[in-house]
Design a protein around this motif. Structure first.
Motif, PDB file in Angstrom:
ATOM      1  N   HIS A  59       0.943  -1.279  -0.093  1.00 33.07           N
ATOM      2  CA  HIS A  59      -0.114  -0.098  -0.051  1.00 33.07           C
ATOM      3  C   HIS A  59       0.918   1.298   0.235  1.00 33.07           C
ATOM      4  N   THR A  61       1.507   4.931   1.594  1.00 31.42           N
ATOM      5  CA  THR A  61       1.169   5.419   2.888  1.00 31.42           C
ATOM      6  C   THR A  61       2.191   6.604   3.033  1.00 31.42           C
ATOM      7  N   ASP A  64       0.932   9.716   8.027  1.00 31.43           N
ATOM      8  CA  ASP A  64      -0.162   9.417   8.914  1.00 31.43           C
ATOM      9  C   ASP A  64      -0.429   7.968   9.125  1.00 31.43           C
ATOM     10  N   MET A  65       0.441   7.165   8.256  1.00 30.53           N
ATOM     11  CA  MET A  65       0.511   5.471   8.579  1.00 30.53           C
ATOM     12  C   MET A  65      -0.665   4.951   8.316  1.00 30.53           C
ATOM     13  N   LYS A  66      -1.533   5.503   7.413  1.00 36.99           N
ATOM     14  CA  LYS A  66      -2.887   4.796   7.017  1.00 36.99           C
ATOM     15  C   LYS A  66      -2.564   4.147   5.638  1.00 36.99           C
ATOM     16  N   PRO A  67      -2.983   2.821   5.681  1.00 39.11           N
ATOM     17  CA  PRO A  67      -3.056   2.297   4.279  1.00 39.11           C
ATOM     18  C   PRO A  67      -3.724   2.895   3.035  1.00 39.11           C
ATOM     19  N   GLY A  68      -3.148   3.433   2.102  1.00 38.25           N
ATOM     20  CA  GLY A  68      -3.824   3.783   0.853  1.00 38.25           C
ATOM     21  C   GLY A  68      -3.687   2.695  -0.193  1.00 38.25           C
ATOM     22  N   GLY A 119     -10.663  -1.052   1.694  1.00 40.41           N
ATOM     23  CA  GLY A 119     -11.921  -0.979   2.491  1.00 40.41           C
ATOM     24  C   GLY A 119     -12.582  -2.349   2.386  1.00 40.41           C
ATOM     25  N   ARG A 127      -5.426  -8.886  11.241  1.00 43.26           N
ATOM     26  CA  ARG A 127      -5.166  -8.103  12.210  1.00 43.26           C
ATOM     27  C   ARG A 127      -4.868  -9.058  13.465  1.00 43.26           C
ATOM     28  N   LYS A 131      -4.443  -4.545  15.414  1.00 42.15           N
ATOM     29  CA  LYS A 131      -3.310  -3.925  14.964  1.00 42.15           C
ATOM     30  C   LYS A 131      -3.267  -4.752  13.662  1.00 42.15           C
ATOM     31  N   LEU A 132      -2.900  -3.984  12.570  1.00 41.06           N
ATOM     32  CA  LEU A 132      -2.569  -4.346  11.285  1.00 41.06           C
ATOM     33  C   LEU A 132      -1.244  -5.232  11.185  1.00 41.06           C
TER      34      LEU A 132
END
Length: 140
Positions: A59, A61, A64-68, A119, A127, A131-132
């Motif tokens: 992904h 990223t 912000d460390m959010k998966p994109g 999503g 998880r 947590k991922l």
């Protein structure tokens, strides 16, 4: 009698070795990787421990460390996987951050076909304790 003892000893040694190998990895799900040159169009995780067959998903990223968006993926087998390489589906520039994430094979309609979209539940992220299971690297 000696043959039975030798066979039993060999079997015991094999079981002990396998137990020690599993204990060394302690069976925990994990993704490990280092910052790397991706100019060749691939990215590699040095090791991944998966609880079942699944996917290493790459992904985009940022801080912000959010998966994109997904920019690559590779199949995984249950257990220890070494040097897992995914082909990048779009260019990644030096300095960009990539999240190498463990995804499962569950929920999709076809086994062995990567069906995840951002999503979705199909072939989704794994998880542990909510947590991922992932690591973040920087492209060089």
């Amino acid at each position: 009698m000696k043959t039975r003892i030798a066979t039993a000893s060999t079997l015991f040694a094999a079981v002990l070795f396998a137990s020690q190998a599993f204990a060394m990895s302690d069976g925990k799900l994990a993704v490990m990787g280092d910052d790397q040159d991706v100019s060749g169009g691939t990215v590699t995780a040095s090791s991944i421990t998966a609880g079942a067959n699944g996917w290493m998903v790459v992904h985009r990223t940022d801080a912000d460390m959010k998966p994109g968006p997904v920019v690559g993926y590779a199949p995984l087998k249950a257990g220890a996987n070494s040097d897992v390489t995914a082909i990048l589906t779009e260019p990644v520039k030096s300095g960009e951050m990539l999240m190498l994430m463990l995804h499962g094979e569950e929920g999709g309609s076809q086994t062995g076909v990567f069906e995840y979209t951002l999503g979705a539940k199909e072939d989704g992220p794994v998880r542990v304790d909510d947590k991922l299971v992932m690591t973040v690297i920087t492209a060089k």
